[in-house]
Design an enzyme around this catalytic site. Structure first.
Site, PDB file in Angstrom:
ATOM      1  N   CYS A 198      -4.934   8.194   9.606  1.00 52.17           N
ATOM      2  CA  CYS A 198      -4.917   7.674  10.977  1.00 52.17           C
ATOM      3  C   CYS A 198      -4.611   8.781  11.978  1.00 52.17           C
ATOM      4  CB  CYS A 198      -3.848   6.582  11.115  1.00 52.17           C
ATOM      5  SG  CYS A 198      -4.251   5.046  10.284  1.00 52.17           S
ATOM      6  N   ILE A 200       8.922   7.410  16.506  1.00 51.02           N
ATOM      7  CA  ILE A 200       8.517   8.025  15.236  1.00 51.02           C
ATOM      8  C   ILE A 200       7.274   8.894  15.409  1.00 51.02           C
ATOM      9  CG2 ILE A 200       7.897   7.595  12.833  1.00 51.02           C
ATOM     10  CD1 ILE A 200      10.738   6.703  13.551  1.00 51.02           C
ATOM     11  N   ARG A 214      -4.347  10.381   4.402  1.00 51.49           N
ATOM     12  CA  ARG A 214      -3.225  11.305   4.515  1.00 51.49           C
ATOM     13  C   ARG A 214      -2.363  11.337   3.252  1.00 51.49           C
ATOM     14  NH1 ARG A 214      -1.277  14.325   8.099  1.00 51.49           N
ATOM     15  NH2 ARG A 214       0.867  15.042   7.929  1.00 51.49           N
ATOM     16  N   ASP A 238       5.408   0.779  11.947  1.00 47.40           N
ATOM     17  CA  ASP A 238       4.196   0.078  11.532  1.00 47.40           C
ATOM     18  C   ASP A 238       4.140  -1.375  12.011  1.00 47.40           C
ATOM     19  OD1 ASP A 238       3.095   2.269  10.328  1.00 47.40           O
ATOM     20  OD2 ASP A 238       3.490   1.646   8.268  1.00 47.40           O
ATOM     21  N   LYS A 295       0.827  -1.208   0.000  1.00 51.29           N
ATOM     22  CA  LYS A 295       0.000   0.000   0.000  1.00 51.29           C
ATOM     23  C   LYS A 295       0.859   1.255   0.000  1.00 51.29           C
ATOM     24  CE  LYS A 295      -1.458   2.257   3.511  1.00 51.29           C
ATOM     25  NZ  LYS A 295      -2.129   3.086   4.547  1.00 51.29           N
ATOM     26  N   ASN A 296       1.880   1.279   0.841  1.00 49.56           N
ATOM     27  CA  ASN A 296       2.675   2.495   1.002  1.00 49.56           C
ATOM     28  C   ASN A 296       3.603   2.767  -0.173  1.00 49.56           C
ATOM     29  OD1 ASN A 296       1.479   3.110   3.427  1.00 49.56           O
ATOM     30  ND2 ASN A 296       3.058   2.115   4.665  1.00 49.56           N
TER      31      ASN A 296
END
Length: 420
Positions: free
Chosen positions: A117, A329, A93, A307, A22-23
């Site tokens: 998120c 982070i 985002r 993540d 996805k990223n």
């Protein structure tokens, strides 16, 4: 609103096919705006955020066609709108990643301030400062980023005050069509950034140093479409591996890339797992073994990924011993801790550190997903908890995991999607 109903499932076993990342897919889809000819992307996961990205591109006038289970074709021939509206951007985002491509190719962009998120401030100032150094005139007005440039963006020497994956990606795309050379220092090194850079290179961009902290981009006059395959999702891979470790199972993840997961695999081995890898697969064997507690500190790549933090909270909750997990982070990224505590986990928060005392078992409970990765941790906990676990608000899960209940079922997990 859908929920997941999960029953104690015993040891997971079998093979699971990993989806595209996805990223990586989201910025690569946005990069389609830069291409003057048709852009074909494969291994694109079927996720809520991907669908939102496609809808955003259509909103701008691009033609976006999905075919098969994982292919997207983008044509910008009729792209004639330059505003990314609040209705779409508020849910994701990554919509901010349309800013650089629109500005670089068309010289104008209005992008609503982003959502996604609720795991911290994650400011967009690094995106804006970098684009301003490249000659953009930017104002934030009435909830929108309004950016303009006369002519082309200009190459610049940009030092980023902090490492930001999104800002690195936005500036990478903008610089690909800028006039002259752009140097990005303190750039993010994540594999997804490298995947975007490789895609841009396939489109005709001149980029050196992706995957290091200094990236050089020599702007070109135009970029063309290409055929590009998105990398495997390393976070989905890690999530299934943790689930197998927690349930004391044995699984193989195929269409995976072990090179992007070295820090996670090392921690799983520290927890007692036997790990075997090939070019495109990872096998974990935890049969008959209780995990050992492992200390975690999240840091930028190639360190341990934020993540994967929530998933390791579950592993440590059931491990032998006591562990600490420190989040460096994002702030506000321990929202899964109260939910896991409802299932019996023994956890306490001290600032940005979670202290976890391992116990023998968790108990099923009704819990609420608060963000994407937190929701994955609750599913993993439900697989091993005694009794029934109900996970509410799984729309978070659908933003980042493709067919998660079906994949767990294929490994022997008792996971069912139910309507409220």
């Amino acid at each position: 609103m859908d929920k997941l109903k999960i029953e104690a499932s015993g040891a997971l076993a079998g093979n699971v096919v990993i989806s595209g990342a996805k990223n990586a897919a989201l910025p690569i889809l946005m990069a389609g705006v830069l291409a003057e000819t048709d852009f074909n992307v494969s291994n694109v996961p079927n996720l809520r955020d991907v669908n939102t990205s496609c809808e955003l591109l259509r909103c701008l006038g691009a033609e976006v066609t999905r075919s098969g289970t994982d292919k997207v074709c983008i044509s910008t021939t009729n792209l004639n709108e330059f505003c990314a509206p609040y209705e779409l951007v508020k849910t994701m985002r990554a919509s901010i990643l349309i800013l650089g491509p629109l500005l670089a190719r068309y010289g104008t962009a209005d992008v609503s301030l982003p959502g996604g998120c609720a795991i911290g401030a994650r400011p967009v100032n690094l995106h804006l400062q970098g684009l301003e150094q490249m000659g953009a005139k930017i104002e934030v007005k009435e909830g929108y980023i309004k950016a303009r440039v006369d002519g082309r963006l200009k190459g610049a020497h940009i030092f980023m005050d902090m490492i930001s994956v999104g800002a690195t990606e936005n500036l990478l795309m903008a610089a690909a069509l800028a006039d002259g050379e752009t140097i990005i220092e303190n750039a993010a090194r994540e594999p997804e950034v490298v995947d975007l850079a490789n895609c841009l290179i396939a489109m005709g961009a001149k980029i050196e140093g992706a995957g290091t902290d200094t990236v050089r981009i020599q702007g070109v006059e135009s970029l063309q479409g290409c055929d590009y395959q998105v990398m495997p999702d390393r976070i989905e891979t890690g999530s299934f591996l943790v689930a197998a470790a927690v349930t004391r199972g044995k699984i193989r993840c195929t269409k995976a890339d072990p090179k992007t997961l070295e820090s996670v695999l090392a921690k799983l081995e520290d927890a007692g797992a036997s790990i075997t890898t090939g070019d495109d697969w990872i096998e974990l064997d935890m049969q008959g073994k209780r995990p050992k507690a492992v200390n975690i500190k999240t840091v930028a790549y190639p360190g341990f990924p934020t993540d994967m933090q929530a998933q390791f909270c579950v592993l440590n909750a059931l491990a032998e011993g006591t562990a600490t997990i420190t989040e460096t982070i994002f702030e506000n990224r321990f929202m899964h801790v109260p939910e896991l505590s409802r299932m019996g986990a023994t956890m306490e928060l001290e600032g940005n550190t979670c202290i976890i005392h391992g116990i023998e078992k968790l108990n099923g409970a009704q819990v609420m997903a608060t963000d994407l990765r937190a929701s994955a941790s609750l599913v993993i906990a439900g697989l091993v908890a005694e009794g029934t676990t109900i996970v509410d608000r799984i729309y978070h899960l659908d933003r980042g995991y493709e067919h998660i209940e079906d994949k767990f079922k294929g490994l022997g997990g008792h996971v069912e999607r139910v309507k409220s």
